[in-house]
Motif scaffolding. Structure first.
Motif, PDB file in Angstrom:
ATOM      1  N   THR A 203       9.765  -4.171  -5.099  1.00 11.54           N
ATOM      2  CA  THR A 203      10.197  -5.450  -5.644  1.00 11.54           C
ATOM      3  C   THR A 203       9.183  -6.028  -6.618  1.00 11.54           C
ATOM      4  O   THR A 203       9.530  -6.840  -7.487  1.00 11.54           O
ATOM      5  CB  THR A 203      10.444  -6.467  -4.514  1.00 11.54           C
ATOM      6  N   ALA A 204       7.912  -5.620  -6.483  1.00  4.01           N
ATOM      7  CA  ALA A 204       6.866  -6.134  -7.369  1.00  4.01           C
ATOM      8  C   ALA A 204       6.660  -5.278  -8.607  1.00  4.01           C
ATOM      9  O   ALA A 204       5.830  -5.620  -9.454  1.00  4.01           O
ATOM     10  CB  ALA A 204       5.546  -6.244  -6.596  1.00  4.01           C
ATOM     11  N   TYR A 205       7.393  -4.184  -8.747  1.00  2.74           N
ATOM     12  CA  TYR A 205       7.077  -3.211  -9.776  1.00  2.74           C
ATOM     13  C   TYR A 205       7.411  -3.698 -11.186  1.00  2.74           C
ATOM     14  O   TYR A 205       6.788  -3.264 -12.152  1.00  2.74           O
ATOM     15  CB  TYR A 205       7.821  -1.901  -9.504  1.00  2.74           C
ATOM     16  N   ALA A 206       8.358  -4.595 -11.327  1.00  4.95           N
ATOM     17  CA  ALA A 206       8.710  -5.084 -12.662  1.00  4.95           C
ATOM     18  C   ALA A 206       7.525  -5.782 -13.325  1.00  4.95           C
ATOM     19  O   ALA A 206       7.375  -5.738 -14.554  1.00  4.95           O
ATOM     20  CB  ALA A 206       9.903  -6.027 -12.577  1.00  4.95           C
ATOM     21  N   ALA A 207       6.682  -6.420 -12.534  1.00  7.61           N
ATOM     22  CA  ALA A 207       5.499  -7.071 -13.101  1.00  7.61           C
ATOM     23  C   ALA A 207       4.587  -6.045 -13.766  1.00  7.61           C
ATOM     24  O   ALA A 207       3.978  -6.316 -14.807  1.00  7.61           O
ATOM     25  CB  ALA A 207       4.743  -7.829 -12.003  1.00  7.61           C
ATOM     26  N   TYR A 208       4.500  -4.864 -13.176  1.00 13.27           N
ATOM     27  CA  TYR A 208       3.678  -3.783 -13.755  1.00 13.27           C
ATOM     28  C   TYR A 208       4.219  -3.380 -15.121  1.00 13.27           C
ATOM     29  O   TYR A 208       3.448  -3.144 -16.052  1.00 13.27           O
ATOM     30  CB  TYR A 208       3.683  -2.602 -12.788  1.00 13.27           C
ATOM     31  N   TRP A 209       5.545  -3.307 -15.254  1.00 12.23           N
ATOM     32  CA  TRP A 209       6.150  -2.997 -16.553  1.00 12.23           C
ATOM     33  C   TRP A 209       5.748  -4.032 -17.603  1.00 12.23           C
ATOM     34  O   TRP A 209       5.463  -3.697 -18.743  1.00 12.23           O
ATOM     35  CB  TRP A 209       7.666  -2.970 -16.444  1.00 12.23           C
TER      36      TRP A 209
END
Length: 497
Positions: free
Chosen positions: A349-355
């Motif tokens: 769920t937190a991976y979009a921030a990495y993008w």
């Protein structure tokens, strides 16, 4: 920049169409990779022992950090850059190759110290054999970046699948021959070598000499910050394995490592290719707020539904899945796997921030975020380790739960993405599939009896619960339908290009 650099940048027209095609090809390739990798896990888990996996994990938990140093963040730097000249690309190849060679020599020379740390003499030969993979991977890095930057996802998928199949065949043959942990070593070496050969063949590019006149500061600055952030991430993922290996030995570590690898398999097989598609597209849209947001939100929705649904089912049916598929010897890994899958949900769920960090080049902000959150995660793991192996798994998952809202808060401070929309996407998936998982687990627990019957009933209940949530929850239903309608977003992007 020169006209040569402009020719090497991905063409602007039909970006939406190429992204759509790239997403399809990449996910198709990942489907094959998942099948190959999962088949390999089943075969090798039945041919090898937890002790074999534990020995391998002792090495990779420490020297695996060298793989991040080998990349130095330069693959992402080459993809994210708006323009890359031929001279810069050649220089990046030689930098990655040089780093890979230095690390290979360092790992080879440090093999005795590693074996002494764990009190396992067999680790000397394992470490020395694996050292060559750092040189091979270093040589591969910029060929993969070149294919990704050119949106040549089919060729990337071909090289990945081909290398994985070759490595698996070599490992199974070695395991059948009774070579034990050497099967796992051979798998890594063969996979690295075949991937280099395939990516070179697909890229159709050979580097020339190093050009000192080519400006490299932007790449090295981006790569340095990303590498430090990745090292912190690696440490937080593997410190638990180092603690288990040092305190309890190879057997317990083998159980934890298999549970952890079963967690990481779907994460790597979906997150990595999703980033392969998303990063070059989002990087080219970084100055177009509305289109950037549309691609980000839709991509995140697709990813969280795929992974959260998978982990929810795997957590609910961990006992029958692991025992029936891997064998009775892996039963003690079931509670570890259940704890870790909960953490995998929050990580996704937190991976979009990495993008966003990567696509917008916010590497300084990402490094500061990583320092804070990864230190927090490591502290949670150390705290959990007082309760043994299961405590390590629980501490890891709790730390990832805390990192989810922190990641969105942090990226919201340095960019203009719709933080609440991204958070709500993840939250709906967690709640929706969490309800399905509870129903699936309860049905299997109530039935009892043979494991295959528990699995059958749990699967049917999971599907029935999903249908009920889909009908009863309009927002969840819109998310699922939006995944099926992704082509409309791509068509809009293409028409507006």
């Amino acid at each position: 920049m020169s006209s040569e650099a402009e020719r090497m940048s991905p063409p602007a027209p039909r970006l939406g169409a190429r992204a759509a095609g790239g997403a399809f090809v990449t996910m198709a390739g990942q489907g094959v990779r998942v099948a190959v990798q999962f088949g390999g896990i089943i075969l090798l888990a039945r041919l090898l022992t937890p002790h074999d996996y534990g020995l391998m994990a002792m090495v990779t938990a420490i020297v695996g950090a060298a793989e991040i140093l080998r990349d130095f963040g330069l693959s992402s730097a080459a993809i994210q850059a708006k323009e890359v000249s031929r001279q810069q690309r050649d220089n990046l190849f030689w930098i990655n190759t040089g780093i890979g060679l230095v690390l290979a020599l360092a790992v080879f020379a440090g093999a005795n110290a590693l074996a002494a740390f764990y009190h396992e003499p067999a680790l000397v030969q394992i470490s020395q054999a694996l050292a060559v993979t750092f040189l091979l991977s270093g040589m591969t890095t910029q060929f993969r970046a070149h294919l990704s930057r050119g949106l040549r996802f089919g060729q990337l998928a071909l090289s990945d699948v081909g290398a994985q199949v070759a490595g698996l065949v070599a490992a199974v043959a070695a395991a059948l021959a009774g070579l034990g942990f050497w099967a796992l070593v051979l798998q890594q070496v063969v996979q690295a070598g075949v991937q280099l050969l395939l990516t070179v063949a697909c890229a159709r590019w050979l580097p020339r000499g190093y050009d000192r006149a080519a400006p490299m500061r932007q790449f090295l600055g981006f790569g340095w910050n990303l590498m430090l952030a990745q090292l912190l991430g690696y440490a937080s993922r593997n410190v638990g394995q180092v603690i288990i290996g040092a305190r309890t030995g190879a057997e317990a570590l083998g159980l934890y490592n298999r549970a952890f690898q079963l967690l990481m398999m779907p994460l790597n097989q979906i997150n990595a290719p999703a980033t392969t598609v998303a990063l070059p597209v989002l990087s080219q849209l970084q100055d177009e707020r509305e289109r950037f947001t549309a691609f980000l939100v839709r991509g995140q929705t697709v990813m969280v539904h795929l992974i959260v649904a998978t982990f929810a089912f795997a957590c609910a049916q961990a006992l029958p899945l692991m025992v029936l598929v891997l064998g009775e010897q892996w039963r003690p890994a079931v509670p570890l796997f259940q704890w870790l899958t909960a953490g995998g949900v929050f990580q996704t769920t937190a991976y979009a921030a990495y993008w966003v960090f990567l696509a917008k080049g916010l590497m300084g902000a990402q490094l500061r975020y990583s320092v804070v959150t990864r230190v927090l995660l490591i502290a949670c793991i150390f705290a959990g380790s007082w309760w043994g192996v299961e405590g390590v798994a629980a501490g890891y998952s709790f730390g990832l739960l805390v990192m989810w809202p922190l990641s969105l808060y942090w990226v919201g401070r340095v960019s203009d993405i719709p933080v609440w929309t991204v958070f709500a996407n993840g939250l709906r998936a967690v709640v929706g599939y969490g309800l399905c998982a509870v129903a699936s687990w309860a049905a299997s627990w109530w039935l009892g009896g043979a494991l295959w019957r528990q699995l059958a009933v749990g699967t049917g209940t999971m599907l029935a619960a999903f249908a009920l949530v889909f009908v009863a929850w309009p927002a969840f239903r819109r998310d699922v339908l939006s995944i099926l309608q992704t082509r409309h977003l791509i068509a809009e992007a293409r028409s507006r290009r």
